[in-house]
Scaffold this motif. Structure first.
Motif, PDB file in Angstrom:
ATOM      1  N   TRP A   2       0.805  -1.045  -0.023  1.00 42.01           N
ATOM      2  CA  TRP A   2      -0.051  -0.021   0.134  1.00 42.01           C
ATOM      3  C   TRP A   2       0.848   1.389   0.047  1.00 42.01           C
ATOM      4  O   TRP A   2       0.731   2.156  -0.630  1.00 42.01           O
ATOM      5  CB  TRP A   2      -0.895   0.034   1.341  1.00 42.01           C
ATOM      6  CG  TRP A   2      -1.745   1.268   1.491  1.00 42.01           C
ATOM      7  CD1 TRP A   2      -2.855   1.733   0.759  1.00 42.01           C
ATOM      8  CD2 TRP A   2      -1.279   2.363   2.333  1.00 42.01           C
ATOM      9  NE1 TRP A   2      -3.082   3.150   1.152  1.00 42.01           N
ATOM     10  CE2 TRP A   2      -2.152   3.367   2.212  1.00 42.01           C
ATOM     11  CE3 TRP A   2      -0.348   2.660   3.026  1.00 42.01           C
ATOM     12  CZ2 TRP A   2      -2.202   4.733   2.594  1.00 42.01           C
ATOM     13  CZ3 TRP A   2      -0.129   3.881   3.911  1.00 42.01           C
ATOM     14  CH2 TRP A   2      -1.126   4.946   3.610  1.00 42.01           C
ATOM     15  N   LEU A   3       1.976   1.381   0.849  1.00 44.02           N
ATOM     16  CA  LEU A   3       2.674   2.335   0.910  1.00 44.02           C
ATOM     17  C   LEU A   3       3.528   2.722  -0.492  1.00 44.02           C
ATOM     18  O   LEU A   3       3.553   3.854  -0.881  1.00 44.02           O
ATOM     19  CB  LEU A   3       3.770   2.300   1.960  1.00 44.02           C
ATOM     20  CG  LEU A   3       4.560   3.410   2.573  1.00 44.02           C
ATOM     21  CD1 LEU A   3       3.434   4.436   2.970  1.00 44.02           C
ATOM     22  CD2 LEU A   3       5.218   2.973   3.817  1.00 44.02           C
ATOM     23  N   ASP A  21       0.066   3.895  -5.401  1.00 44.79           N
ATOM     24  CA  ASP A  21      -0.618   4.982  -5.580  1.00 44.79           C
ATOM     25  C   ASP A  21      -2.130   4.762  -5.184  1.00 44.79           C
ATOM     26  O   ASP A  21      -2.696   6.105  -5.144  1.00 44.79           O
ATOM     27  CB  ASP A  21      -0.439   5.992  -6.691  1.00 44.79           C
ATOM     28  CG  ASP A  21       1.218   6.283  -6.816  1.00 44.79           C
ATOM     29  OD1 ASP A  21       1.703   6.938  -5.981  1.00 44.79           O
ATOM     30  OD2 ASP A  21       1.644   6.539  -7.955  1.00 44.79           O
ATOM     31  N   LYS A  73      -5.153   5.849  -1.475  1.00 47.28           N
ATOM     32  CA  LYS A  73      -4.351   6.523  -0.525  1.00 47.28           C
ATOM     33  C   LYS A  73      -5.192   7.867  -0.289  1.00 47.28           C
ATOM     34  O   LYS A  73      -5.857   8.592  -1.119  1.00 47.28           O
ATOM     35  CB  LYS A  73      -3.099   6.810  -1.112  1.00 47.28           C
ATOM     36  CG  LYS A  73      -2.062   5.676  -0.727  1.00 47.28           C
ATOM     37  CD  LYS A  73      -0.683   6.284  -1.201  1.00 47.28           C
ATOM     38  CE  LYS A  73       0.239   5.042  -0.839  1.00 47.28           C
ATOM     39  NZ  LYS A  73       1.683   5.297  -1.381  1.00 47.28           N
ATOM     40  N   ASP A  74      -5.192   8.645   0.964  1.00 43.40           N
ATOM     41  CA  ASP A  74      -5.581   9.776   1.273  1.00 43.40           C
ATOM     42  C   ASP A  74      -4.421  10.547   1.689  1.00 43.40           C
ATOM     43  O   ASP A  74      -3.506  10.075   2.203  1.00 43.40           O
ATOM     44  CB  ASP A  74      -6.755   9.891   2.320  1.00 43.40           C
ATOM     45  CG  ASP A  74      -7.775   8.714   1.942  1.00 43.40           C
ATOM     46  OD1 ASP A  74      -8.238   9.236   0.626  1.00 43.40           O
ATOM     47  OD2 ASP A  74      -8.614   8.297   2.642  1.00 43.40           O
ATOM     48  N   TYR A  75      -4.344  11.919   1.228  1.00 42.97           N
ATOM     49  CA  TYR A  75      -3.290  12.802   1.496  1.00 42.97           C
ATOM     50  C   TYR A  75      -3.726  13.959   2.126  1.00 42.97           C
ATOM     51  O   TYR A  75      -5.101  14.425   2.093  1.00 42.97           O
ATOM     52  CB  TYR A  75      -2.643  13.151   0.275  1.00 42.97           C
ATOM     53  CG  TYR A  75      -2.076  12.210  -0.609  1.00 42.97           C
ATOM     54  CD1 TYR A  75      -0.818  11.619  -0.243  1.00 42.97           C
ATOM     55  CD2 TYR A  75      -2.949  11.456  -1.589  1.00 42.97           C
ATOM     56  CE1 TYR A  75      -0.400  10.533  -1.092  1.00 42.97           C
ATOM     57  CE2 TYR A  75      -2.431  10.332  -2.470  1.00 42.97           C
ATOM     58  CZ  TYR A  75      -1.012   9.925  -2.234  1.00 42.97           C
ATOM     59  OH  TYR A  75      -0.610   9.134  -2.791  1.00 42.97           O
ATOM     60  N   ARG A 124       1.108  14.852   2.256  1.00 47.68           N
ATOM     61  CA  ARG A 124       1.404  13.710   3.009  1.00 47.68           C
ATOM     62  C   ARG A 124       0.652  12.463   3.224  1.00 47.68           C
ATOM     63  O   ARG A 124      -0.861  13.084   3.211  1.00 47.68           O
ATOM     64  CB  ARG A 124       2.012  14.249   4.291  1.00 47.68           C
ATOM     65  CG  ARG A 124       3.168  14.997   4.479  1.00 47.68           C
ATOM     66  CD  ARG A 124       3.636  15.447   5.688  1.00 47.68           C
ATOM     67  NE  ARG A 124       4.945  16.039   5.752  1.00 47.68           N
ATOM     68  CZ  ARG A 124       5.801  16.327   6.900  1.00 47.68           C
ATOM     69  NH1 ARG A 124       5.269  15.599   8.078  1.00 47.68           N
ATOM     70  NH2 ARG A 124       6.607  16.945   6.721  1.00 47.68           N
ATOM     71  N   ASN A 125       0.824  11.433   3.176  1.00 42.74           N
ATOM     72  CA  ASN A 125       0.111  10.291   3.205  1.00 42.74           C
ATOM     73  C   ASN A 125      -0.718  10.295   4.736  1.00 42.74           C
ATOM     74  O   ASN A 125      -0.026  10.488   5.779  1.00 42.74           O
ATOM     75  CB  ASN A 125       0.868   8.972   3.170  1.00 42.74           C
ATOM     76  CG  ASN A 125       1.122   8.531   1.820  1.00 42.74           C
ATOM     77  OD1 ASN A 125       0.746   9.031   1.075  1.00 42.74           O
ATOM     78  ND2 ASN A 125       2.185   7.735   1.836  1.00 42.74           N
ATOM     79  N   ILE A 173      -3.121   4.303   6.890  1.00 43.02           N
ATOM     80  CA  ILE A 173      -3.899   3.569   6.165  1.00 43.02           C
ATOM     81  C   ILE A 173      -5.110   3.227   6.986  1.00 43.02           C
ATOM     82  O   ILE A 173      -5.085   3.222   8.292  1.00 43.02           O
ATOM     83  CB  ILE A 173      -3.006   2.279   5.924  1.00 43.02           C
ATOM     84  CG1 ILE A 173      -3.866   1.179   4.905  1.00 43.02           C
ATOM     85  CG2 ILE A 173      -2.800   1.617   7.139  1.00 43.02           C
ATOM     86  CD1 ILE A 173      -2.862   0.191   4.394  1.00 43.02           C
TER      87      ILE A 173
END
Length: 105
Positions: A81-82, A85, A88-90, A95-96, A99
C-alpha cells in the motif's frame, strides 16, 4: 501502565475489534488483575486468563508461531500500500494519511 490506561486500552483497542468470542492471556501485572479491569472486561464476549509469574515463557513459543505469519502478511500488505498510489488519502501538504484498517483486512 496503570489501571486507567488498561481500561482505556480495553475500550479502544480490544473491544472494537471483537467479532466473536476471544481469549486474552495477560501476565500477572497488577493492573491486569484490578477490579476496574475485571468489571470493564465483563462487557466483552471474551475470556481472560492471567498467566502466573514465570510461566509466560511456556506460551510465548506458540504465540510467536501464530503471530509471526500474521504480522508478516500484515507488513507485506502495508508495504504494498505504501509503495503504490492506489487507495491513499493525502493531507493538504501532500503527506500520506494513515492507512484505513479496512485496507488491511
Amino acid at each position: 501502565m496503570n489501571d486507567e490506561l488498561t481500561v482505556e486500552w480495553l475500550r479502544i483497542c480490544f473491544g472494537k475489534f471483537l467479532f466473536s468470542h476471544s481469549l486474552l492471556a495477560w501476565n500477572s501485572y497488577k493492573c491486569h488483575k484490578n477490579e476496574s479491569t475485571k468489571v470493564e472486561f465483563q462487557s466483552y464476549n471474551s475470556t481472560v486468563v492471567v498467566i502466573s509469574g514465570g510461566c509466560a515463557k511456556y506460551i510465548q513459543a506458540p504465540d510467536v508461531c501464530w503471530n509471526a505469519p500474521f504480522k508478516a502478511k500484515l507488513r507485506d500488505k502495508y508495504d504494498s500500500w505504501l509503495a503504490g498510489d492506489d487507495d491513499k488519502d493525502y493531507t493538504k501538504s501532500g503527506r500520506n494519511l494513515k492507512i484505513k484498517h479496512q485496507m488491511l483486512l
